[in-house]
Design a protein around this motif. Structure first.
Motif, mmCIF file in Angstrom:
data_model
loop_
_atom_site.group_PDB
_atom_site.id
_atom_site.type_symbol
_atom_site.label_atom_id
_atom_site.label_comp_id
_atom_site.label_asym_id
_atom_site.label_seq_id
_atom_site.Cartn_x
_atom_site.Cartn_y
_atom_site.Cartn_z
ATOM 1 N N LEU A 107 0.861 -1.180 0.000
ATOM 2 C CA LEU A 107 0.000 0.000 0.000
ATOM 3 C C LEU A 107 0.896 1.227 0.000
ATOM 4 O O LEU A 107 1.912 1.275 0.707
ATOM 5 C CB LEU A 107 -0.922 0.002 1.227
ATOM 6 C CG LEU A 107 -2.123 -0.933 1.128
ATOM 7 C CD1 LEU A 107 -2.826 -1.046 2.475
ATOM 8 C CD2 LEU A 107 -3.102 -0.450 0.069
ATOM 9 N N ALA A 108 0.546 2.220 -0.798
ATOM 10 C CA ALA A 108 1.409 3.380 -1.042
ATOM 11 C C ALA A 108 1.899 4.035 0.242
ATOM 12 O O ALA A 108 1.175 4.165 1.217
ATOM 13 C CB ALA A 108 0.674 4.401 -1.907
ATOM 14 N N ARG A 109 3.149 4.449 0.169
ATOM 15 C CA ARG A 109 3.824 5.153 1.260
ATOM 16 C C ARG A 109 4.111 6.563 0.735
ATOM 17 O O ARG A 109 5.031 6.758 -0.056
ATOM 18 C CB ARG A 109 5.117 4.389 1.573
ATOM 19 C CG ARG A 109 5.722 4.674 2.881
ATOM 20 C CD ARG A 109 6.890 3.724 3.195
ATOM 21 N NE ARG A 109 7.920 3.731 2.168
ATOM 22 C CZ ARG A 109 8.396 2.634 1.582
ATOM 23 N NH1 ARG A 109 7.931 1.440 1.893
ATOM 24 N NH2 ARG A 109 9.342 2.727 0.673
ATOM 25 N N VAL A 110 3.333 7.524 1.157
ATOM 26 C CA VAL A 110 3.422 8.892 0.625
ATOM 27 C C VAL A 110 4.341 9.688 1.542
ATOM 28 O O VAL A 110 3.988 9.989 2.674
ATOM 29 C CB VAL A 110 2.026 9.544 0.535
ATOM 30 C CG1 VAL A 110 2.118 10.899 -0.142
ATOM 31 C CG2 VAL A 110 1.067 8.628 -0.211
ATOM 32 N N GLU A 111 5.520 10.051 1.019
ATOM 33 C CA GLU A 111 6.552 10.601 1.894
ATOM 34 C C GLU A 111 6.961 12.039 1.634
ATOM 35 O O GLU A 111 7.707 12.616 2.421
ATOM 36 C CB GLU A 111 7.779 9.692 1.829
ATOM 37 C CG GLU A 111 7.439 8.278 2.291
ATOM 38 C CD GLU A 111 8.569 7.298 2.085
ATOM 39 O OE1 GLU A 111 9.137 6.875 3.096
ATOM 40 O OE2 GLU A 111 8.867 6.979 0.911
ATOM 41 N N THR A 112 6.487 12.633 0.535
ATOM 42 C CA THR A 112 6.864 14.018 0.232
ATOM 43 C C THR A 112 5.659 14.774 -0.325
ATOM 44 O O THR A 112 4.742 14.168 -0.881
ATOM 45 C CB THR A 112 7.992 14.084 -0.824
ATOM 46 O OG1 THR A 112 7.485 13.588 -2.068
ATOM 47 C CG2 THR A 112 9.219 13.286 -0.389
ATOM 48 N N PRO A 113 5.698 16.103 -0.224
ATOM 49 C CA PRO A 113 4.621 16.900 -0.832
ATOM 50 C C PRO A 113 4.533 16.680 -2.346
ATOM 51 O O PRO A 113 3.433 16.642 -2.898
ATOM 52 C CB PRO A 113 5.009 18.343 -0.510
ATOM 53 C CG PRO A 113 5.872 18.252 0.706
ATOM 54 C CD PRO A 113 6.608 16.938 0.573
ATOM 55 N N TRP A 173 1.347 14.615 -6.784
ATOM 56 C CA TRP A 173 1.258 13.789 -7.981
ATOM 57 C C TRP A 173 0.150 12.747 -7.830
ATOM 58 O O TRP A 173 -0.653 12.558 -8.741
ATOM 59 C CB TRP A 173 2.601 13.110 -8.264
ATOM 60 C CG TRP A 173 2.554 12.259 -9.483
ATOM 61 C CD1 TRP A 173 2.706 12.667 -10.782
ATOM 62 C CD2 TRP A 173 2.292 10.850 -9.539
ATOM 63 N NE1 TRP A 173 2.561 11.589 -11.632
ATOM 64 C CE2 TRP A 173 2.314 10.464 -10.889
ATOM 65 C CE3 TRP A 173 2.054 9.879 -8.573
ATOM 66 C CZ2 TRP A 173 2.105 9.155 -11.310
ATOM 67 C CZ3 TRP A 173 1.843 8.569 -8.977
ATOM 68 C CH2 TRP A 173 1.871 8.217 -10.327
ATOM 69 N N ILE A 174 0.090 12.088 -6.672
ATOM 70 C CA ILE A 174 -0.944 11.072 -6.441
ATOM 71 C C ILE A 174 -2.330 11.710 -6.493
ATOM 72 O O ILE A 174 -3.248 11.166 -7.116
ATOM 73 C CB ILE A 174 -0.719 10.336 -5.096
ATOM 74 C CG1 ILE A 174 0.497 9.415 -5.222
ATOM 75 C CG2 ILE A 174 -1.954 9.542 -4.685
ATOM 76 C CD1 ILE A 174 0.927 8.770 -3.913
ATOM 77 N N ILE A 175 -2.487 12.863 -5.881
ATOM 78 C CA ILE A 175 -3.782 13.556 -5.912
ATOM 79 C C ILE A 175 -4.193 13.856 -7.350
ATOM 80 O O ILE A 175 -5.346 13.635 -7.737
ATOM 81 C CB ILE A 175 -3.742 14.832 -5.048
ATOM 82 C CG1 ILE A 175 -3.711 14.448 -3.563
ATOM 83 C CG2 ILE A 175 -4.928 15.748 -5.353
ATOM 84 C CD1 ILE A 175 -3.421 15.613 -2.616
ATOM 85 N N GLN A 176 -3.263 14.326 -8.161
ATOM 86 C CA GLN A 176 -3.573 14.619 -9.566
ATOM 87 C C GLN A 176 -3.981 13.349 -10.319
ATOM 88 O O GLN A 176 -4.893 13.379 -11.150
ATOM 89 C CB GLN A 176 -2.386 15.299 -10.255
ATOM 90 C CG GLN A 176 -2.050 16.675 -9.696
ATOM 91 C CD GLN A 176 -3.254 17.586 -9.576
ATOM 92 O OE1 GLN A 176 -4.030 17.726 -10.526
ATOM 93 N NE2 GLN A 176 -3.440 18.197 -8.424
ATOM 94 N N GLN A 177 -3.318 12.235 -10.012
ATOM 95 C CA GLN A 177 -3.679 10.967 -10.654
ATOM 96 C C GLN A 177 -5.080 10.532 -10.244
ATOM 97 O O GLN A 177 -5.869 10.098 -11.076
ATOM 98 C CB GLN A 177 -2.668 9.859 -10.288
ATOM 99 C CG GLN A 177 -1.261 10.124 -10.741
ATOM 100 C CD GLN A 177 -1.168 10.480 -12.203
ATOM 101 O OE1 GLN A 177 -1.632 9.756 -13.071
ATOM 102 N NE2 GLN A 177 -0.564 11.628 -12.486
#
Length: 163
Positions: A66-72, A77-81
Motif C-alpha cells: 500500500l502506497a507510502r506517501v513521503e513528500t509533498p 502527484w498522487i492527488i492529480q492521478q
C-alpha cells in the motif's frame, strides 16, 4: 574472405531495439499498464472496493505494498492521478499508514517506519480508537486529503513498488 551483409528492415529493427534496451537504459522502467511511473516508483490505482487488509493482500500479489506517501511532491502527484483517473466516482483510497500497533502512532505498513510527512484534513485524524487505517478522501469535488478510516471499510486502494 569478405562477406556481404544484406540490410533489411528486420535488421534495422533489431539494431534499434538493441540500442534502446541495452545502451539507453530503456529497461530501467518496469511500470507497465496499469502501473504509472513517478520518481523511480510504480503506482497502481485500484478502484474496486476492499478493506485495508484485503487491499494490502492485493498489493502484495503484485510484489508491491500500500502506497507510502513521503513528500509533498509525491502527494500532489498522487492527488492529480486520483482526480484524473476517478472522474466522478467516489474518491476514497487506502494508503499504507496505520495505527494498528499503538493508538495515535502512525506507521507505514511496508516498513514499520513512522509516518513523517502528512496531509490530513483539518480535524483529522478524528477517531483514533476506531479509525486506525489511512486513506485519501474527498471532502469536496476537487479536494483530496488524508483521513483516518475504519480498516474494515471497503474503499479503493493505491499500490506502490520500486521501479
Amino acid at each position: 574472405m569478405f562477406f556481404r551483409m544484406r540490410i533489411t528492415s528486420y535488421t534495422v529493427f533489431f539494431c534499434i531495439t538493441y540500442v534502446l534496451i541495452f545502451k539507453t537504459g530503456f529497461t530501467e522502467s518496469r511500470c507497465f499498464y496499469p502501473w504509472i511511473t513517478f520518481q523511480k516508483h510504480c503506482y497502481m490505482f485500484g478502484f474496486n472496493k476492499k478493506t485495508w487488509f484485503d487491499s494490502k493482500v492485493e498489493c502484495n500479489k503484485y510484489n508491491s505494498y500500500l502506497a507510502r506517501v513521503e513528500t509533498p511532491a509525491e502527494d500532489n502527484w498522487i492527488i492529480q492521478q486520483i482526480l484524473a483517473l476517478s472522474k466522478n466516482t467516489a474518491r476514497y483510497l487506502w494508503i499504507g499508514g496505520n495505527t494498528l500497533r499503538k493508538v495515535g502512532d502512525w506507521r507505514w505498513e511496508s516498513t514499520n517506519e513512522k509516518v513523517g510527512y502528512t496531509f490530513f484534513y483539518p480535524l483529522e485524524p478524528n477517531s483514533p480508537t476506531t479509525e486506525r487505517c489511512l486513506c485519501y478522501f474527498s471532502n469536496r469535488k476537487k479536494m483530496l486529503y488524508w483521513g483516518d478510516y475504519i480498516c474494515n471499510g471497503k474503499i479503493g486502494f493505491i499500490c506502490e513498488r520500486d521501479n
